[in-house]
Design an enzyme around this catalytic site. Sequence first.
Site, mmCIF file in Angstrom:
data_model
loop_
_atom_site.group_PDB
_atom_site.id
_atom_site.type_symbol
_atom_site.label_atom_id
_atom_site.label_comp_id
_atom_site.label_asym_id
_atom_site.label_seq_id
_atom_site.Cartn_x
_atom_site.Cartn_y
_atom_site.Cartn_z
ATOM 1 N N ASP A 58 -115.435 -81.674 13.727
ATOM 2 C CA ASP A 58 -116.758 -81.054 13.602
ATOM 3 C C ASP A 58 -117.439 -80.868 14.957
ATOM 4 O O ASP A 58 -118.313 -80.009 15.101
ATOM 5 C CB ASP A 58 -117.661 -81.905 12.698
ATOM 6 C CG ASP A 58 -117.820 -83.339 13.206
ATOM 7 O OD1 ASP A 58 -116.875 -83.869 13.857
ATOM 8 O OD2 ASP A 58 -118.876 -83.934 12.961
ATOM 9 N N THR B 292 -117.088 -90.542 18.935
ATOM 10 C CA THR B 292 -117.573 -89.279 19.502
ATOM 11 C C THR B 292 -118.863 -89.632 20.208
ATOM 12 O O THR B 292 -119.502 -90.621 19.862
ATOM 13 C CB THR B 292 -117.890 -88.282 18.359
ATOM 14 O OG1 THR B 292 -116.678 -87.888 17.719
ATOM 15 C CG2 THR B 292 -118.613 -87.036 18.829
#
Length: 302
Positions: free
Chosen positions: A191, A160
């Site tokens: 998330d 990410t």
Amino acid sequence: MILVSSANGSIGIDGVWSEFQNGLDALTAVERATWIVEDNVEDNSVGTGGLPNLDGEVELDASIMEGSKRRAGAVAGLKGFRHPISVARAVMEISPHVLLVGDGAARFAKEVGAEPGDLLTEKASLIWEKGLESLPEGLSGEILKKAQALTQDPEKAVGTVNFLSIDSQGAMASAVSTSGWAWKWPGRAGDSPVVGAGNYCDARFGAAACTGFGELSIRASTARTVVNYLSQGATPEEAGVQALLDLKHLDEPPEKLIMHTVILSSDGTHGGVSTDPNATYAWRDETCKTTVLTKRTHVALY
Ligand code: ASP
């Protein structure tokens, strides 16, 4: 003025630095820095080149946050658009919502004129196929077990990009973009698009963003927890360490306790914390000639 990112964001910091020095605002700086990583086909965890889900489709998650009023926008499970971070920004600025998912997010992206993108590269497709081949015998028909076995290995599945920023006017912003866990269940949101879990920015205290096993940071509101510690006077390093220690109580096995966070306090101090002893993060301020990679503080959770 400062930009902080996960290590894979250093090309983004370098790419926007001169514009940033010339007055680009914090929100646009984190958005444009994210574009560079979303376009980096060598990065198999973000945007074009990202690894696909169980069905072989690239599904993107992204969020952006502006710290003065805690405005936020996010997309999850978005398919077919080059810059999910800009769709997230449009959600924040144009829609009355914070988070759009799946087909609705794609419809919104089209409506606001977001650029379409062919996200699946040959390299990512090969990695995906190899993963399927590596499955233990006997799992072929059992789709749920198959998904679990494939997403179990964090070395293969993670990645990410995080960006945090304070501009020359003192404004703060944060951005997170990812293709999520490779081989994830179609429709699984991590998330990164969940405000408070993978991304949080409150200009009164600071900002934090996460990479790692998103299911943990969703359960523990990790990014928001870090900022709460900052609000209580913790340094970025102390805040990150405390937030990661909080994950211990989730009582997951060591192979699932993987979390990394970057932290930027509103006073400009910053830090990186990780369950990986070798992890680094990137940052650059006016004192640097180029982006600096600094070792993160290691937090052992087992
Ligand atoms: N946090 C991301 C997710 O769970 C993956 C990662 O950062 O490695 O989707």
